[in-house]
Design an enzyme around this catalytic site. Structure first.
Site, PDB file in Angstrom:
ATOM      1  CB  THR A 268      -0.903   0.017   1.260  1.00  0.00           C
ATOM      2  OG1 THR A 268      -1.495   1.305   1.394  1.00  0.00           O
ATOM      3  CG2 THR A 268      -0.115  -0.261   2.517  1.00  0.00           C
TER       4      THR A 268
ATOM      5  CE1 TYR B 268      -3.747  -2.051   5.216  1.00  0.00           C
ATOM      6  CE2 TYR B 268      -3.338   0.185   4.438  1.00  0.00           C
ATOM      7  CZ  TYR B 268      -3.610  -1.144   4.178  1.00  0.00           C
ATOM      8  OH  TYR B 268      -3.760  -1.568   2.878  1.00  0.00           O
TER       9      TYR B 268
END
Ligand code: UDP
Length: 324
Positions: free
Chosen positions: A117, A141
């Site tokens: 990501t 995350y």
């Protein structure tokens, strides 16, 4: 190499990739615990219900389907939730991936495609984020995804396991068929929320902050169509296998749009003048996140085929006819 285990294949990006793998002559096998995924998204494909933490089950599935490569999509993806419940994120996004990699090592499966990501980069230090940008995540995350990238480097050095890490920017849109699309519960992503406001399923769309240092004060993001992402997975898999080397790519369009611009485009596509409100900033949102996709273009011949208009059109088609 034909038999590909798609872990999290019943989810948003996974299901689009499964469909494209099949169209390109691969045999995708979906492995999903259906905690977030939708069985309807993978109708007609080989399906094995199972959890990433279940090594014995993974070993059976590898053997039964003679798996040659694994694509991994089964992750928790909400930044805000990761701040509140980091333990859940480290368990699912790190510990269970370690389990999967061990199972691959034991079964002699040598190729891995990993969904990473833009959040691994943290606050941008330049306008467009390329692969040389420092990776300093600002939330759990992003930390979990970077940890797996590091694990992959070590597994390559020690065991020769080859991996591609693909850092997505804002995955969006839906398949042209209207048969599959984005469906998260709860939904937190901008485009589905905007289109649900247009469809009258929500009273309004709330803009999180209009005081950012951008031309109109709202955050700028790089939206990339889910089928363009799916195609990048297959191109990267093929290059990794051909050259037997690990690879890293940032996947975005290279163009940024502000939240206000996106809402304007959604009003044009839908022809509906839905209600827009402004709220305070959401914690953890950088003002601008835009990819420099030059490396993927140069090395994979990958160029996004869907622009913002098409992204919103396909997402709108899905929103009006969603099956799940
Ligand atoms: N956003 C917004 N209202 C919403 C949801 C998102 O203004 O109801 C903004 C969010 O602050 C960010 C952009 O839209 O600037 C994209 O957010 P999303 O959650 O879709 O993806 P992210 O960039 O967090 O991965």
């Amino acid at each position: 190499m034909k038999n590909i285990l798609v872990v999290g294949g019943a989810g948003y990006i996974g299901s689009h990739t499964v469909k494209m793998l099949a169209e390109k002559g691969y045999n995708p096998v979906v492995y999903d615990n259906l905690s977030k995924g939708h069985k309807e998204a993978v109708e007609g494909f080989a399906f094995e219900e199972g959890d990433l933490g279940d090594k014995a089950r993974l070993a059976d599935v590898f053997k039964k389907h003679q798996i040659e490569a694994v694509m991994h999509f089964a992750a928790f993806i909400e930044v805000g939730e990761s701040v509140k419940e980091p333990s859940k994120y480290y368990h699912n996004n790190v510990a269970k991936v370690l389990n999967l990699l061990d199972a691959m090592k034991d079964a002699g499966v040598k190729y891995f495609v990993f969904s990473s990501t833009a959040a691994t980069f943290g606050e941008p230090v330049k306008n467009k984020i390329d692969e040389t940008h420092p990776q300093l995540p600002i939330n759990p995350y992003g930390n979990t995804k970077l940890m797996v990238e590091k694990m992959l480097e070590d597994f390559d050095r020690a065991y020769g396991l080859k991996a591609v890490a693909l850092r997505y920017f804002n995955a969006s849109g839906a398949d042209d068929s209207g048969h599959i699309g984005e469906s998260h519960s709860p939904e937190t992503h901008l485009i589905p929320l905007v289109l649900q406001a247009a469809a009258g399923k929500r009273p309004s769309i709330k803009i999180f902050g209009n005081d950012y240092p951008t031309p109109d004060g709202t955050c700028i993001r790089d939206y990339v169509h889910v089928n363009d992402l799916a195609r990048a997975h297959i191109l990267a898999l093929e290059k990794m296998e051909k050259e037997n080397q690990s690879l890293r790519y940032n996947l975005g369009s290279g163009s940024g749009y502000s939240v206000a611009e996106l809402i304007k485009e959604a009003k044009a596509v839908t022809g509906i003048d839905f209600k827009v409100e402004t709220e305070g900033r959401r914690a953890g949102d950088p003002a601008v996140l835009v990819a420099d996709p030059a490396k993927a273009e140069r090395e994979l011949g990958w160029k996004p085929q869907y622009g913002l208009r098409k992204i919103i059109e396909t997402a709108w088609n899905w929103e009006k006819n969603r099956r799940f």
